[in-house]
Motif scaffolding. Structure first.
Motif, PDB file in Angstrom:
ATOM      1  N   ARG A 168       0.749  -1.209  -0.022  1.00  0.00           N
ATOM      2  CA  ARG A 168      -0.151  -0.118  -0.108  1.00  0.00           C
ATOM      3  C   ARG A 168       0.960   1.281   0.062  1.00  0.00           C
ATOM      4  O   ARG A 168       0.761   2.244  -0.861  1.00  0.00           O
ATOM      5  CB  ARG A 168      -0.927  -0.237   1.193  1.00  0.00           C
ATOM      6  CG  ARG A 168      -1.741   1.419   1.218  1.00  0.00           C
ATOM      7  CD  ARG A 168      -2.344   1.420   2.635  1.00  0.00           C
ATOM      8  NE  ARG A 168      -1.155   1.551   3.728  1.00  0.00           N
ATOM      9  CZ  ARG A 168      -1.326   1.293   5.057  1.00  0.00           C
ATOM     10  NH1 ARG A 168      -2.304   0.828   5.467  1.00  0.00           N
ATOM     11  NH2 ARG A 168      -0.439   1.437   5.826  1.00  0.00           N
ATOM     12  N   ASP A 169       1.924   1.415   0.892  1.00  0.00           N
ATOM     13  CA  ASP A 169       2.957   2.403   1.100  1.00  0.00           C
ATOM     14  C   ASP A 169       3.672   2.522  -0.330  1.00  0.00           C
ATOM     15  O   ASP A 169       3.592   3.691  -0.933  1.00  0.00           O
ATOM     16  CB  ASP A 169       3.773   2.204   2.126  1.00  0.00           C
ATOM     17  CG  ASP A 169       3.331   2.366   3.487  1.00  0.00           C
ATOM     18  OD1 ASP A 169       2.183   2.954   3.540  1.00  0.00           O
ATOM     19  OD2 ASP A 169       3.906   1.930   4.165  1.00  0.00           O
ATOM     20  N   VAL A 170       4.089   1.678  -0.950  1.00  0.00           N
ATOM     21  CA  VAL A 170       4.684   1.599  -2.367  1.00  0.00           C
ATOM     22  C   VAL A 170       3.748   2.270  -3.374  1.00  0.00           C
ATOM     23  O   VAL A 170       3.982   3.257  -4.276  1.00  0.00           O
ATOM     24  CB  VAL A 170       5.325   0.129  -2.752  1.00  0.00           C
ATOM     25  CG1 VAL A 170       5.694   0.408  -4.283  1.00  0.00           C
ATOM     26  CG2 VAL A 170       6.415  -0.182  -1.847  1.00  0.00           C
ATOM     27  N   ILE A 171       2.469   1.811  -3.426  1.00  0.00           N
ATOM     28  CA  ILE A 171       1.411   2.217  -4.509  1.00  0.00           C
ATOM     29  C   ILE A 171       1.285   3.850  -4.085  1.00  0.00           C
ATOM     30  O   ILE A 171       1.187   4.585  -4.869  1.00  0.00           O
ATOM     31  CB  ILE A 171       0.290   1.347  -4.330  1.00  0.00           C
ATOM     32  CG1 ILE A 171       0.402   0.032  -4.813  1.00  0.00           C
ATOM     33  CG2 ILE A 171      -0.761   2.347  -5.091  1.00  0.00           C
ATOM     34  CD1 ILE A 171      -0.746  -0.910  -4.749  1.00  0.00           C
ATOM     35  N   ASN A 172       0.966   4.162  -2.793  1.00  0.00           N
ATOM     36  CA  ASN A 172       0.841   5.438  -2.599  1.00  0.00           C
ATOM     37  C   ASN A 172       2.143   6.437  -2.922  1.00  0.00           C
ATOM     38  O   ASN A 172       1.834   7.450  -3.448  1.00  0.00           O
ATOM     39  CB  ASN A 172       0.675   5.611  -1.005  1.00  0.00           C
ATOM     40  CG  ASN A 172      -0.856   5.272  -0.707  1.00  0.00           C
ATOM     41  OD1 ASN A 172      -1.509   4.907  -1.512  1.00  0.00           O
ATOM     42  ND2 ASN A 172      -0.742   4.754   0.666  1.00  0.00           N
ATOM     43  N   ASN A 173       3.256   5.854  -2.934  1.00  0.00           N
ATOM     44  CA  ASN A 173       4.495   6.811  -3.323  1.00  0.00           C
ATOM     45  C   ASN A 173       4.404   6.950  -4.727  1.00  0.00           C
ATOM     46  O   ASN A 173       4.742   7.919  -5.321  1.00  0.00           O
ATOM     47  CB  ASN A 173       5.749   6.011  -2.950  1.00  0.00           C
ATOM     48  CG  ASN A 173       6.111   6.038  -1.436  1.00  0.00           C
ATOM     49  OD1 ASN A 173       5.673   7.022  -0.755  1.00  0.00           O
ATOM     50  ND2 ASN A 173       6.592   5.058  -0.649  1.00  0.00           N
ATOM     51  N   LEU A 174       4.016   5.888  -5.513  1.00  0.00           N
ATOM     52  CA  LEU A 174       3.835   5.835  -6.869  1.00  0.00           C
ATOM     53  C   LEU A 174       2.852   6.880  -7.333  1.00  0.00           C
ATOM     54  O   LEU A 174       3.080   7.708  -8.311  1.00  0.00           O
ATOM     55  CB  LEU A 174       3.646   4.651  -7.330  1.00  0.00           C
ATOM     56  CG  LEU A 174       3.356   4.272  -8.935  1.00  0.00           C
ATOM     57  CD1 LEU A 174       4.545   4.634  -9.721  1.00  0.00           C
ATOM     58  CD2 LEU A 174       3.057   3.026  -9.558  1.00  0.00           C
ATOM     59  N   ALA A 175       1.742   6.690  -6.541  1.00  0.00           N
ATOM     60  CA  ALA A 175       0.686   7.609  -7.182  1.00  0.00           C
ATOM     61  C   ALA A 175       1.173   8.962  -6.916  1.00  0.00           C
ATOM     62  O   ALA A 175       0.811  10.157  -7.187  1.00  0.00           O
ATOM     63  CB  ALA A 175      -0.586   7.596  -6.182  1.00  0.00           C
ATOM     64  N   GLN A 186      13.252   0.784   2.985  1.00  0.00           N
ATOM     65  CA  GLN A 186      13.178  -0.771   2.713  1.00  0.00           C
ATOM     66  C   GLN A 186      12.868  -0.922   0.880  1.00  0.00           C
ATOM     67  O   GLN A 186      13.285  -1.683   0.483  1.00  0.00           O
ATOM     68  CB  GLN A 186      11.971  -1.379   3.300  1.00  0.00           C
ATOM     69  CG  GLN A 186      11.858  -2.758   2.960  1.00  0.00           C
ATOM     70  CD  GLN A 186      10.727  -3.379   3.907  1.00  0.00           C
ATOM     71  OE1 GLN A 186      10.016  -2.608   4.723  1.00  0.00           O
ATOM     72  NE2 GLN A 186      10.317  -4.653   3.646  1.00  0.00           N
ATOM     73  N   GLN A 187      11.873  -0.092   0.371  1.00  0.00           N
ATOM     74  CA  GLN A 187      11.641   0.149  -0.594  1.00  0.00           C
ATOM     75  C   GLN A 187      12.884   0.170  -1.643  1.00  0.00           C
ATOM     76  O   GLN A 187      13.084  -0.351  -2.692  1.00  0.00           O
ATOM     77  CB  GLN A 187      10.599   1.222  -1.125  1.00  0.00           C
ATOM     78  CG  GLN A 187      10.208   1.414  -2.735  1.00  0.00           C
ATOM     79  CD  GLN A 187       9.158   2.510  -2.922  1.00  0.00           C
ATOM     80  OE1 GLN A 187       8.628   2.999  -1.877  1.00  0.00           O
ATOM     81  NE2 GLN A 187       9.540   3.165  -4.109  1.00  0.00           N
ATOM     82  N   PHE A 235      17.197  -2.476  -5.178  1.00  0.00           N
ATOM     83  CA  PHE A 235      18.738  -2.547  -5.296  1.00  0.00           C
ATOM     84  C   PHE A 235      18.791  -4.019  -5.414  1.00  0.00           C
ATOM     85  O   PHE A 235      19.474  -4.766  -6.280  1.00  0.00           O
ATOM     86  CB  PHE A 235      19.553  -1.906  -4.371  1.00  0.00           C
ATOM     87  CG  PHE A 235      19.769  -0.486  -4.672  1.00  0.00           C
ATOM     88  CD1 PHE A 235      20.165  -0.096  -5.971  1.00  0.00           C
ATOM     89  CD2 PHE A 235      19.711   0.451  -3.655  1.00  0.00           C
ATOM     90  CE1 PHE A 235      20.644   1.422  -6.073  1.00  0.00           C
ATOM     91  CE2 PHE A 235      19.929   1.862  -3.846  1.00  0.00           C
ATOM     92  CZ  PHE A 235      20.147   2.136  -5.104  1.00  0.00           C
ATOM     93  N   ILE A 236      18.427  -4.950  -4.465  1.00  0.00           N
ATOM     94  CA  ILE A 236      18.483  -6.153  -4.453  1.00  0.00           C
ATOM     95  C   ILE A 236      17.745  -6.860  -5.827  1.00  0.00           C
ATOM     96  O   ILE A 236      18.440  -7.991  -6.601  1.00  0.00           O
ATOM     97  CB  ILE A 236      17.751  -6.950  -3.137  1.00  0.00           C
ATOM     98  CG1 ILE A 236      18.737  -6.258  -1.854  1.00  0.00           C
ATOM     99  CG2 ILE A 236      18.036  -8.587  -3.205  1.00  0.00           C
ATOM    100  CD1 ILE A 236      18.155  -6.627  -0.692  1.00  0.00           C
ATOM    101  N   VAL A 237      16.728  -6.501  -6.333  1.00  0.00           N
ATOM    102  CA  VAL A 237      15.910  -7.209  -7.302  1.00  0.00           C
ATOM    103  C   VAL A 237      16.764  -6.930  -8.627  1.00  0.00           C
ATOM    104  O   VAL A 237      17.063  -7.540  -9.271  1.00  0.00           O
ATOM    105  CB  VAL A 237      14.370  -6.587  -7.189  1.00  0.00           C
ATOM    106  CG1 VAL A 237      13.842  -6.994  -8.636  1.00  0.00           C
ATOM    107  CG2 VAL A 237      13.745  -7.082  -6.146  1.00  0.00           C
ATOM    108  N   ASN A 284      14.454   5.288  -6.458  1.00  0.00           N
ATOM    109  CA  ASN A 284      15.498   5.206  -5.429  1.00  0.00           C
ATOM    110  C   ASN A 284      16.162   6.538  -5.395  1.00  0.00           C
ATOM    111  O   ASN A 284      16.399   7.101  -4.260  1.00  0.00           O
ATOM    112  CB  ASN A 284      16.151   4.125  -5.923  1.00  0.00           C
ATOM    113  CG  ASN A 284      15.913   2.977  -5.938  1.00  0.00           C
ATOM    114  OD1 ASN A 284      14.499   2.509  -5.256  1.00  0.00           O
ATOM    115  ND2 ASN A 284      16.324   1.797  -6.321  1.00  0.00           N
ATOM    116  N   CYS A 285      16.582   7.335  -6.528  1.00  0.00           N
ATOM    117  CA  CYS A 285      17.183   8.430  -6.596  1.00  0.00           C
ATOM    118  C   CYS A 285      16.492   9.373  -5.898  1.00  0.00           C
ATOM    119  O   CYS A 285      17.185  10.286  -5.121  1.00  0.00           O
ATOM    120  CB  CYS A 285      17.714   8.726  -7.759  1.00  0.00           C
ATOM    121  SG  CYS A 285      18.769   7.516  -8.933  1.00  0.00           S
TER     122      CYS A 285
END
Length: 540
Positions: free
Chosen positions: A339-346, A402-403, A408-410, A495-496
């Motif tokens: 949910r946080d990742v999607i909100n960051n994307l939005a 964490q995102q 980076f790991i992926v 990331n940047c």
């Protein structure tokens, strides 16, 4: 100068010649006295002696006189030869001194040209030209005028020397006065003594008497762009042809420096225009992606809410000691993370406030590895961890960091999948603290204020194919990807952006075909009260 040296040397030579002739005359007089004494001595009889007869005496005097004349002739010939050699030596000395003078002038000209060409700002270039040309040609004042093609006039842009302040910023029409004449004709002028004003259109008498003046055009590729004037007022020496040649060489270098400065200014304006265009393009992309992100968030948040709701319902009916309870909690946590990742994307097109708090950066790395360690094992990637257990805290958003680490790991795993099966696959993650502020690169903080600042370094290094040098500077651009249609090119961009939002910086080192290393530098804060000093030691 050379003529004065020559006259002085010739006078000195003539004085030495008179001394030589005086010595010769003294020798001749001494010989004459000697002959007279001999003549009378032989004429006086002595006991046991014999008186010379007239014939013998004449033979003796004739022979002696011949020897004296030969000696005198030899002296004259040698004196003439010495005098000729001295003249040659004087001429050579004059040439050497002239060459030394020209060498010093050229050396001075080279230094001046280097100084002028080291400037980029036009006003600095013009001031440097007018100042250095005075020393170069031993003048009292100088002025530099540039052509305004639109107004068809010359404008005095820089001056230096005696009483030159009044001429700065003055304007002269092309073809008027001495400077206008030179600008139109494109030929230099050497003026000594009183200037004939009738020769020049609209000539204006100066407030001071100029003893000697040089006026040369400034040319670039044969085109006159301005005029350089130098004057001698108090000096007795007047300019000569050598001074004019020297000034012409100086003017060529000055014109090139002015042209370089103008090109630099045009380049700066062009770069600003390109930056403005890039910002507009970027703003358009951000708006488009913001709309896209909002739509994606709306479509995904609904099923995520359902997953979370069902998970929480099952958790309420599951015993905490059950093996399923831990797995269900992980599902709930990762649903919140998604949910946080999607909100960051939005919200990536707008600046939203992060939920920052003092955290140990080892923890979001461990959380990311908890999600992906099984993937690394399946893909036969050896994981090397070297975590500093005493890292200082960083004021950061746990989920955002964490995102970043998951990304980076992926990316490292996907890069190493492209390598052949016999290639050693290793992912190294290292955390360290440092006070080396030179590693910290950000436009928000000046280096001088970083002396007592502590930082946290986080290194992700993989043995993948590396990043080509030509694209290293583009990996933080939105929508840039090397994965084709499989990726939309937002991972590293986000990331940047997150690292920058945390006042951090990122450095990339890559050896194509061997390895890639991402080093993240984040400013630390003072240790959190009651911190638990634990962490992973070096492990595999």
């Amino acid at each position: 100068m050379a003529e004065e040296i020559k006259k002085k040397q010739i006078k000195d030579l003539e004085r030495r010649d008179w001394q030589l002739w005086a010595m010769t005359l003294a020798i001749l007089l001494s010989l004459a006295v000697f002959i007279i004494l001999v003549y009378f001595w032989w004429d006086v009889p002595e006991s046991g002696g014999r008186i010379l007869d007239n014939y013998e005496m004449n033979i003796f005097l004739l022979g002696f006189t011949a020897l004296v004349l030969l000696f005198c002739g030899y002296m004259v010939i040698k004196e003439l030869e010495i005098k000729r050699l001295k003249h040659i030596l004087i001429e050579e000395r004059i040439r050497v001194e002239t060459l030394n003078k020209r060498f010093k002038e050229l050396e001075s000209l080279f230094k001046v040209s280097a100084t002028v060409n080291s400037r980029l700002r036009l006003s600095s270039v013009l001031d440097t030209i007018t100042k250095t040309v005075v020393d170069c040609v031993k003048a009292d004042q100088s002025s530099l005028l540039l052509i305004n093609e639109t107004k068809r006039e010359l404008r005095c842009e820089a001056t230096y020397g005696m009483g030159c302040e009044r001429t700065r910023n003055k304007e002269v029409g092309l073809g008027q006065g001495v400077a206008g004449y030179v600008a139109v004709k494109g030929e230099p002028l050497l003026l000594n003594g009183k200037i004939d004003g009738s020769r020049f259109k609209n000539f204006v008498e100066k407030d001071v008497d100029i003893a000697s003046a040089l006026c040369v055009p400034l040319k670039v590729k044969g085109k006159v762009i301005g005029v350089l004037n130098v004057n001698r007022i108090e000096r007795k020496e007047t300019f000569d042809e050598n001074d004019l040649k020297l000034l012409l060489i100086f003017a060529d270098n000055a014109a090139m420096a002015i042209e370089k400065s103008n090109l630099y200014k045009r380049l700066q304006n062009h770069v600003k225009t390109l930056e403005q265009q890039a910002n507009l393009i970027q703003a358009g992309k951000m708006m488009a992606m913001g709309t896209l992100g909002a739509g994606i968030a709306h479509q995904l948040n609904q099923p995520l809410a359902g997953i979370k709701g069902f998970t929480q319902a099952i958790l309420m009916e599951t015993d905490k000691e059950s093996p399923l309870y831990k797995d269900l909690k992980i599902i709930e946590e990762q649903t919140n993370y998604m949910r946080d990742v999607i909100n960051n994307l939005a919200g990536f097109a707008r600046r939203s406030e992060s939920k920052k708090e003092p955290i140990d950066m080892n923890l979001p790395i461990q959380a990311a590895l908890g999600l992906l360690s099984e993937q690394l094992r399946v893909h036969e990637i050896r994981l090397i961890k070297d975590f500093d257990p005493h890292l200082p805290y960083v004021n950061a958003d746990f989920n955002q960091m964490q995102q970043v680490f998951v990304s980076f790991i992926v990316n490292a795993r996907e890069a190493m999948d492209k390598m052949s099966n016999d290639t050693k696959k290793e992912l190294t993650i290292i955390t360290r603290s440092t006070t080396d502020h030179r590693l910290y690169v950000t436009g928000q903080t000046k280096e001088g204020t970083m002396q007592d600042q502590e930082f946290v370094q986080i290194l992700f290094a993989d043995t993948g194919p590396g990043i080509p040098n030509e694209i290293k500077d583009r990996i933080c651009d939105p929508f840039f990807t090397t994965k084709g249609s499989k990726n939309i090119g937002l991972g590293l961009y986000l990331n940047c952006r997150i690292i920058k939002d945390h006042d951090g910086s990122m450095d990339i080192k890559s050896e194509p075909g061997k390895r890639t290393a991402f080093k993240i530098i984040l400013p630390a804060i003072k240790p959190k009260p009651g911190r638990k000093e634990d962490g992973d030691e070096k492990s595999e």
